[in-house]
Design a protein around this motif. Structure first.
Motif, PDB file in Angstrom:
ATOM      1  N   LEU A  81      22.612 111.020  21.715  1.00 17.90           N
ATOM      2  CA  LEU A  81      22.427 112.098  21.133  1.00 17.90           C
ATOM      3  C   LEU A  81      21.181 112.563  20.846  1.00 17.90           C
ATOM      4  O   LEU A  81      20.767 113.688  20.831  1.00 17.90           O
ATOM      5  N   ASN A  82      19.949 111.599  20.950  1.00 17.46           N
ATOM      6  CA  ASN A  82      18.685 112.040  21.127  1.00 17.46           C
ATOM      7  C   ASN A  82      18.097 112.656  22.443  1.00 17.46           C
ATOM      8  O   ASN A  82      17.378 113.476  22.406  1.00 17.46           O
ATOM      9  N   VAL A  83      18.797 111.968  23.375  1.00 18.19           N
ATOM     10  CA  VAL A  83      18.733 112.638  24.611  1.00 18.19           C
ATOM     11  C   VAL A  83      19.267 114.006  24.884  1.00 18.19           C
ATOM     12  O   VAL A  83      18.369 115.011  25.328  1.00 18.19           O
ATOM     13  N   PHE A 122      18.339 120.014  25.073  1.00 16.65           N
ATOM     14  CA  PHE A 122      18.323 121.240  24.622  1.00 16.65           C
ATOM     15  C   PHE A 122      17.103 121.911  24.003  1.00 16.65           C
ATOM     16  O   PHE A 122      16.766 123.164  24.142  1.00 16.65           O
ATOM     17  N   CYS A 123      16.513 121.085  23.322  1.00  8.14           N
ATOM     18  CA  CYS A 123      15.108 121.635  22.931  1.00  8.14           C
ATOM     19  C   CYS A 123      14.038 121.943  23.945  1.00  8.14           C
ATOM     20  O   CYS A 123      13.269 123.090  24.058  1.00  8.14           O
ATOM     21  N   GLN A 124      14.164 121.191  25.146  1.00  9.41           N
ATOM     22  CA  GLN A 124      13.258 121.309  26.526  1.00  9.41           C
ATOM     23  C   GLN A 124      13.639 122.901  26.937  1.00  9.41           C
ATOM     24  O   GLN A 124      12.835 123.683  27.350  1.00  9.41           O
ATOM     25  N   ASN A 125      15.046 123.062  26.975  1.00 10.93           N
ATOM     26  CA  ASN A 125      15.418 124.298  27.786  1.00 10.93           C
ATOM     27  C   ASN A 125      15.079 125.291  26.661  1.00 10.93           C
ATOM     28  O   ASN A 125      14.855 126.419  27.332  1.00 10.93           O
ATOM     29  N   ALA A 126      15.201 125.094  25.220  1.00  9.10           N
ATOM     30  CA  ALA A 126      14.834 126.261  24.471  1.00  9.10           C
ATOM     31  C   ALA A 126      13.340 126.842  24.641  1.00  9.10           C
ATOM     32  O   ALA A 126      12.874 128.066  24.713  1.00  9.10           O
ATOM     33  N   ILE A 127      12.539 125.580  24.802  1.00 11.28           N
ATOM     34  CA  ILE A 127      11.068 125.774  25.050  1.00 11.28           C
ATOM     35  C   ILE A 127      10.657 126.539  26.237  1.00 11.28           C
ATOM     36  O   ILE A 127       9.853 127.567  26.393  1.00 11.28           O
TER      37      ILE A 127
END
Length: 94
Positions: free
Chosen positions: A79-81, A86-91
């Motif tokens: 889940l952390n990966v 997801f956060c990296q794609n949003a950034i």
């Protein structure tokens, strides 16, 4: 494996009736779909881990270890990966 333990009554407790849902081991672990739902609810916050792990500790310490290993793998690693991706794609898209 957990399904077999819950339905055959293996272990220290008296789990002779596999359909008795008043016993916690049967309520959480009596069938494969119920076991899968229990594991899903554990990693998503739908059920308290102590409620689920107590019947496993009555059956045997190996099942407690397997449950903890599943939680560690699912909750912390997978889940952390997924959250990091997801956060990296949003950034990157911002």
């Amino acid at each position: 494996l957990i399904h077999r333990v819950a339905t055959t009554g293996a272990g220290e407790g008296d789990f002779s009736d596999p359909l008795d849902l008043t016993l916690p081991v049967h309520r959480f672990w009596s069938t494969l779909p119920r076991s899968m739902l229990t594991l899903y609810m554990c990693i998503t916050g739908g059920v308290n881990w102590n409620e689920v792990i107590q019947p496993l500790s009555d059956v045997g310490p190996l099942y407690v270890f397997l449950f903890c290993a599943y939680i560690i793998l699912a909750q912390l690693a997978v889940l952390n990966v997924l959250t990091g991706v997801f956060c990296q794609n949003a950034i990157d898209s911002a």
